[in-house]
Design a protein around this motif. Structure first.
Motif, PDB file in Angstrom:
ATOM      1  N   SER A 267       0.865  -1.178   0.000  1.00 60.78           N
ATOM      2  CA  SER A 267       0.000   0.000   0.000  1.00 60.78           C
ATOM      3  C   SER A 267       0.900   1.226   0.000  1.00 60.78           C
ATOM      4  O   SER A 267       1.952   1.251   0.631  1.00 60.78           O
ATOM      5  CB  SER A 267      -0.909  -0.009   1.230  1.00 60.78           C
ATOM      6  OG  SER A 267      -0.158  -0.238   2.407  1.00 60.78           O
ATOM      7  N   CYS A 268       0.483   2.253  -0.724  1.00 62.08           N
ATOM      8  CA  CYS A 268       1.322   3.428  -0.941  1.00 62.08           C
ATOM      9  C   CYS A 268       1.782   4.030   0.392  1.00 62.08           C
ATOM     10  O   CYS A 268       0.980   4.279   1.281  1.00 62.08           O
ATOM     11  CB  CYS A 268       0.556   4.468  -1.763  1.00 62.08           C
ATOM     12  SG  CYS A 268       1.486   5.986  -2.024  1.00 62.08           S
ATOM     13  N   VAL A 269       3.099   4.255   0.485  1.00 60.45           N
ATOM     14  CA  VAL A 269       3.661   4.773   1.731  1.00 60.45           C
ATOM     15  C   VAL A 269       3.318   6.244   1.939  1.00 60.45           C
ATOM     16  O   VAL A 269       3.451   6.763   3.040  1.00 60.45           O
ATOM     17  CB  VAL A 269       5.204   4.622   1.767  1.00 60.45           C
ATOM     18  CG1 VAL A 269       5.593   3.162   1.840  1.00 60.45           C
ATOM     19  CG2 VAL A 269       5.850   5.268   0.541  1.00 60.45           C
ATOM     20  N   VAL A 270       2.878   6.901   0.864  1.00 58.89           N
ATOM     21  CA  VAL A 270       2.539   8.320   0.983  1.00 58.89           C
ATOM     22  C   VAL A 270       1.063   8.494   1.343  1.00 58.89           C
ATOM     23  O   VAL A 270       0.716   9.160   2.316  1.00 58.89           O
ATOM     24  CB  VAL A 270       2.880   9.077  -0.326  1.00 58.89           C
ATOM     25  CG1 VAL A 270       2.432  10.529  -0.240  1.00 58.89           C
ATOM     26  CG2 VAL A 270       4.369   8.997  -0.613  1.00 58.89           C
ATOM     27  N   CYS A 271       0.190   7.866   0.560  1.00 57.85           N
ATOM     28  CA  CYS A 271      -1.241   8.121   0.743  1.00 57.85           C
ATOM     29  C   CYS A 271      -1.934   6.982   1.478  1.00 57.85           C
ATOM     30  O   CYS A 271      -3.120   7.092   1.813  1.00 57.85           O
ATOM     31  CB  CYS A 271      -1.914   8.361  -0.604  1.00 57.85           C
ATOM     32  SG  CYS A 271      -1.868   6.898  -1.666  1.00 57.85           S
ATOM     33  N   GLY A 272      -1.239   5.892   1.712  1.00 56.19           N
ATOM     34  CA  GLY A 272      -1.849   4.787   2.433  1.00 56.19           C
ATOM     35  C   GLY A 272      -2.868   4.013   1.618  1.00 56.19           C
ATOM     36  O   GLY A 272      -3.600   3.188   2.156  1.00 56.19           O
ATOM     37  N   GLY A 275      -4.548   6.856  -3.149  1.00 55.16           N
ATOM     38  CA  GLY A 275      -4.183   7.277  -4.507  1.00 55.16           C
ATOM     39  C   GLY A 275      -3.538   8.651  -4.458  1.00 55.16           C
ATOM     40  O   GLY A 275      -4.123   9.602  -3.930  1.00 55.16           O
ATOM     41  N   CYS A 276      -2.318   8.762  -4.985  1.00 48.01           N
ATOM     42  CA  CYS A 276      -1.621  10.052  -4.983  1.00 48.01           C
ATOM     43  C   CYS A 276      -0.631  10.061  -6.131  1.00 48.01           C
ATOM     44  O   CYS A 276      -0.615   9.152  -6.955  1.00 48.01           O
ATOM     45  CB  CYS A 276      -0.912  10.283  -3.646  1.00 48.01           C
ATOM     46  SG  CYS A 276       0.517   9.223  -3.400  1.00 48.01           S
ATOM     47  N   ARG A 277       0.220  11.083  -6.202  1.00 45.27           N
ATOM     48  CA  ARG A 277       1.161  11.184  -7.312  1.00 45.27           C
ATOM     49  C   ARG A 277       2.224  10.090  -7.249  1.00 45.27           C
ATOM     50  O   ARG A 277       2.605   9.520  -8.257  1.00 45.27           O
ATOM     51  CB  ARG A 277       1.834  12.561  -7.281  1.00 45.27           C
ATOM     52  CG  ARG A 277       1.602  13.358  -8.555  1.00 45.27           C
ATOM     53  CD  ARG A 277       2.447  14.614  -8.580  1.00 45.27           C
ATOM     54  NE  ARG A 277       3.868  14.304  -8.468  1.00 45.27           N
ATOM     55  CZ  ARG A 277       4.789  15.137  -8.017  1.00 45.27           C
ATOM     56  NH1 ARG A 277       4.440  16.338  -7.614  1.00 45.27           N
ATOM     57  NH2 ARG A 277       6.050  14.794  -7.949  1.00 45.27           N
TER      58      ARG A 277
END
Ligand code: ZN
Lengths: 344, 665
Positions: A267-272, A275-277
């Motif tokens: 899972s994205c480490v930025v947005c969790g 969904g993000c850039r």
């Protein structure tokens, strides 16, 4: 002791007191010189006192002489200390007026490269599961880099490799997987091995590609090994590296040397996962390729695929470091600007 | 590959939102890389792995969508109304090289009017990024995209001698491709030829002279099964990659050639108004069967970590159009559909079961089983030890590329002939493998110096390369450290020390201590344990000069892991210090004097140089060494007499061996 001697000693004491008092008022070189002439000069009371020493009674002379010598030493010491205090020096070091907020002397502090730090974290995790470290050469042959890993000759699966060649026989390894082959040719199961190392691709240089990169390859061979074990291992790994809230998913994929094969996303480490850039809006980030060791690979190293099963995975150290530290340009690792390196 | 959702729905009308569908495809191993809405359509860009060539078509992906969503699959209809071939239109197909073309099917369509495509056709193609050319060519492209069978249309009138010969090219045979490129062919290329010469590069691209044009009235539609390796080699030989070669390289369905030719012929007749002639040509192997594969459910469960019954597996596989039977041992006997060229062995079926079941539903477990014995890894331990020494000394670790180029090497006084060239470099500055680490460290230093760093202390652990015998490459793991500018962090209260030879030499000495390795210097070279190293002093902007030590580390592996170091009992008795000022020849190595003094008495515990000078008061060619010796015994307090005797002995040795004199004090 005679009255004269008593008077002599009183004068010594008074002179000392006067000199000390005068010393506190000395604030520059001129004042210091005046002080020296007054208390240590030829016409100073000290000179007069030492002349009058001979006029004292013989029995009183040793005590008086001692007091006089002590006075002289004290005055000289006072003079030197004044000299030192007024002499050229750095501001702020005066003990009495020390500025405790000034910076200290920095001990030399070296730094490990972020790829080393990331690699050490990866190693620490796998060491705790009993994986040993093995190494292989960076210049490989076709057999170890492709053939033994079940890449058919003239097959499109080789396209993704973008191989750099030294000559017809030797190439720069495109992954650390050839070391799997070397380990299996040398050792018998059960095996738990990770292989770190530098790999090469015929890539152009941009923010996400570099002709040099680092991989950590993992291999486990035993009698009963499942895709579930692979999932469990990599799930624990992702939580260890990226934190306990990290989710993981396996997407079916294709690699010649594993079957079933998967690409591993966290899972994205930025947005969790929103969904993000960073994750391109997908909520997931790819961190590894993995799968169950292909029976042909076992055959190529003389293991019986009916007796042994195994899993293998490979991950990019740059990729893990970029996600872990939020680095968005792979070139930073190889430019070595101190502004970058000193952050780790 | 790009897929139009509208087009896909012609074959599988799944009632699922596009992003949900994308998610399902991704989790089934067909990663949707992007999803773009175009008008009332959605275009999916899917990464199809090389072995899943069956999915390189609308029907192929629709089949997966049908499996994932349960929506029915409808295959495209093939409604042929054929007219028996009149003599004047017959074409003789001669399949010569069957090894490179196991099957060759063809259909003739006559009386057609080549022209613009109808809107529905142009729209379909353009939705997935294929340009509309004319109705005939568009149909061949349409059927290729629909069924995954590449087709080619020849203008029948331009085929000399009404012949199609499928054969290897003659050496040097010429062919002008549709794109205008003229090729001199290799005898390894498979071509389609007419009576006089090559008219198409088989499976890659057609020839210009037989291309369909606005004046074309009759076409031969080729639908063949070419050998993937042959197509790949030929395409790569000429640097070509086409929709056709892409599919053939990955393998096509040999059972589908005739059906695709028929589908295309019927559609051409529909959009260009022609007549389909029959019977079709169909040369080579026309009957194809799949091998029977035994799937042991227990084996599949062990490898996947699942607990499915054989029946569960059979249900999943049948939904993917696999034939499934049972043997007496309760094993499944599997036959994969003809388009699933990737399924040939039990492990392929295991993967398919896992994929169909869903990797997400496989329970994550940690491996049990036997653990191999932990082993020391000398290389890892050495690298850690080296990193500890260097970082403790204030050095920053760097990673530089393994590549360099002759110009850079020359700039640092290195001979490019000592570097291994890369045969196919992508970047000109990366044309050779590095023969040393330090030139790249010098670049790092200059870069940081120009960015304002007053001090550069950097090191790298990495491999350097040199040419070996028979085209081999010798790899040497190395450690290099570079110091330039100030050798310690600045402080306003004191001037910083400058990096110089002795500073980097100190690093080597610290390594020697950490690894318990001997260290000897011969000029600018040194031996650290069994490893060789070198000091390099180089001009270095903006610092003026840089100081480097670079050494082989492989001979030191094992030193950090199993050091020879042993505890020496600590003496409780005080030591006595004696200083010597000796005058020796300039050429005398201080290290030799120190070594001689260390050996001069078993009481000598420590020998250090505290002063060196020449000139004033000394004869020319002589230098003075100030040396301090610490004497100590383990079992008693030394007397002054003992220390003096030891000192006297030391002086005698120096006099005898080095012609030393005592400097008068
Ligand atoms: Zn994100």
């Amino acid at each position: 002791m005679t009255e004269d001697a008593k008077k002599f000693l009183a004068e010594v004491t008074a002179l000392k007191t006067a000199a000390e008092k005068a010393a506190t008022a000395v604030s520059d070189g001129k004042a210091l010189e005046r002080w020296r002439i007054e208390f240590l000069g030829r016409k100073s009371p000290l000179g007069r006192l030492s002349k009058s020493l001979t006029s004292l009674a013989e029995g009183d002379r040793p005590a008086a002489g001692k007091a006089l010598n002590e006075l002289r030493a004290d005055l000289k010491a006072e003079y030197e200390s004044l000299q030192k205090r007024l002499g050229p020096k750095k501001a702020g070091t005066d003990e009495a007026r020390l500025d405790y907020t000034l910076p200290g002397v920095q001990p030399p502090i070296g730094t490990l490269h972020p790829l080393t730090k990331t690699y050490y974290e990866i190693t620490a995790f796998f060491a705790s599961l009993g994986f040993n470290v093995a190494h292989g050469p960076e210049v490989e042959d076709e057999f170890h880099n492709f053939g033994a890993l079940n890449f058919p000759p003239d097959h499109p699966s080789r396209d993704a490799q973008d191989t750099l060649y030294v000559n017809d026989e030797w190439l720069l390894r495109t992954h650390t997987s050839p070391a799997q082959i070397r380990v299996m040719l040398e050792q018998r199961p059960p095996l738990r091995v990770i292989v770190p190392g530098r790999c090469f691709r015929a890539d152009a240089v941009d923010a996400s590609h570099y002709p040099v990169f680092h991989q950590v390859e993992g291999l486990l061979v035993d009698e009963n090994v499942s895709l579930g074990d692979l999932k469990g291992t990599l799930t624990a790994f992702a939580e260890y590296i990226f934190g306990p809230d990290t989710k993981m998913r396996f997407r079916p994929h294709f690699f010649p040397f594993t079957e079933p094969s998967a690409e591993v996303d966290i899972s994205c480490v930025v947005c969790g996962g929103e969904g993000c850039r960073t994750c391109g809006g997908k909520g997931w980030l790819e961190i590894a390729g993995a799968g169950m060791v292909h029976p042909n690979v076992f055959r190529n190293v003389g293991y019986d695929p009916e007796q042994w099963a195994g899993y293998a995975f490979g991950m990019g150290v740059e990729r893990i470091a970029m996600l872990k530290y939020g680095i968005d340009d792979i070139r930073l690792f190889y430019e070595n600007d101190f502004a970058f390196l000193k952050q780790f | 590959m790009k897929y139009s959702l509208k087009w896909l729905r012609d074959y599988c009308p799944a009632n699922v939102p596009a992003d949900k569908l994308a998610q399902q495809l991704t989790m089934a191993g067909l990663e949707v890389e992007s999803l773009v809405r175009v008008g009332d359509d959605v275009v999916l860009d899917v990464e199809v792995v090389p072995v899943r060539s069956d999915c390189l078509s609308m029907v192929g992906l629709a089949r997966e969508i049908s499996f994932l969503t349960g929506a029915p699959l409808t295959l495209p209809p093939v409604l042929i109304k054929e007219v028996r071939i009149p003599k004047e239109f017959s074409v003789d197909v001669d399949l010569v090289d069957r090894d490179l073309c196991p099957r060759y099917s063809a259909r003739i369509v006559t009386d057609l009017r080549a022209g613009a495509s109808p809107p529905w056709l142009a729209e379909r193609l353009e939705a997935v990024g294929v340009r509309s050319l004319n109705n005939v060519v568009d149909i061949t492209n349409f059927v290729n995209l629909e069924m995954g069978q590449p087709l080619h249309a020849f203008d029948l009138a331009k085929l000399r001698g009404r012949k199609l010969v499928i054969r290897r090219a003659a050496a040097g045979e010429k062919l002008v491709l549709i794109d205008g490129q003229e090729l001199a062919l290799s005898p390894e290329d498979l071509v389609i030829a007419d009576a006089e010469g090559a008219v198409a590069l088989a499976g890659v691209m057609g020839g210009r002279d037989s291309e369909v044009s606005s004046s074309t009235e009759a076409v031969v539609i080729e639908s063949a099964h070419f050998d993937p390796v042959s197509v790949r080699r030929t395409a790569r030989r000429y640097g070509l990659s086409t929709e056709s070669s892409y599919r053939f390289e990955r393998g096509t369905d040999p059972t589908a050639t005739l059906e695709a030719a028929d589908r295309a012929a019927a559609l051409i007749a529909e959009v260009a108004g022609g007549t389909v002639l029959g019977p079709p040509a169909d040369k080579g192997q026309t009957e194809w069967s799949r091998p029977a594969i035994v799937l042991r459910p227990a084996r599949a469960n062990m490898l996947l970590g699942t607990s499915l019954t054989g029946e569960d597996m059979a249900v999943l596989l049948r939904r993917l159009y696999f034939d499934v039977g049972l043997d007496r041992m309760e094993n499944l006997i599997i036959s994969a559909p003809p388009y699933r060229r990737d399924v040939c062995a039990e492990i392929d079926v295991v993967e398919e079961v896992g994929r169909a079941y869903g990797y997400d539903d496989v329970e994550a477990t940690l491996p049990g089983g036997r653990m191999p014995a932990p082993a020391r890894v000398p290389r890892e331990e050495l690298e850690r030890a080296a990193r500890e020494v260097l970082t403790a000394a204030g050095f920053a670790e760097v990673y530089t590329p393994s590549f360099t180029d002759p110009e850079k090497l020359a700039a640092y006084g290195l001979d490019a002939a000592t570097a291994v060239p890369v045969a196919n470099p992508t970047v000109s500055q990366f044309s050779h493998l590095r023969p040393a680490l330090w030139p790249a460290l010098a670049e790092v230093a200059t870069r940081n110096g120009r960015l304002g760093a007053p001090s550069v202390l950097v090191f790298e652990l990495g491999t350097v390369f040199e040419p070996g015998e028979d085209g081999r490459v010798v790899e040497r793991p190395r450690l290099a450290a570079l110091a330039a500018g100030e050798a310690a962090p600045r402080h306003w209260s004191r001037p910083p020390p400058r990096a110089d030879f002795f500073f980097v030499k100190g690093i080597v000495e610290a390594l020697a201590r950490a690894l318990d390795a001997s260290l000897t210097w011969r000029g600018e070279s040194f031996s650290l344990g069994d490893g060789e190293g070198k000091y390099v002093r180089l001009p270095l902007e903006p610092f003026g000069e840089g100081h480097v030590v670079e050494m082989d580390v492989a001979p030191l592996y094992g030193r950090a892991a199993a050091p020879s170091r042993r505890y020496h009992p600590i003496s409780r008795f005080p030591s006595v210090v004696r200083d010597l000022a000796v005058v020796v020849d300039d050429g005398t190595a201080a290290a030799d004097v120190v070594a001689a003094l260390r050996d001069s008495s078993e009481l000598a515990r420590e020998v250090s140089v505290f002063d060196v000078f020449t000139g004033e008061g000394l004869p020319p060619g002589r230098k003075s060494l100030g040396i301090r010796i610490r004497y100590q015994a383990d079992d008693r307090t030394l007397t002054d007499e003992e220390a003096n005797a030891a000192r006297q002995g030391a002086i005698e040795i120096l006099t005898e061996r080095f012609g030393a004199t005592l400097r008068s004090q």
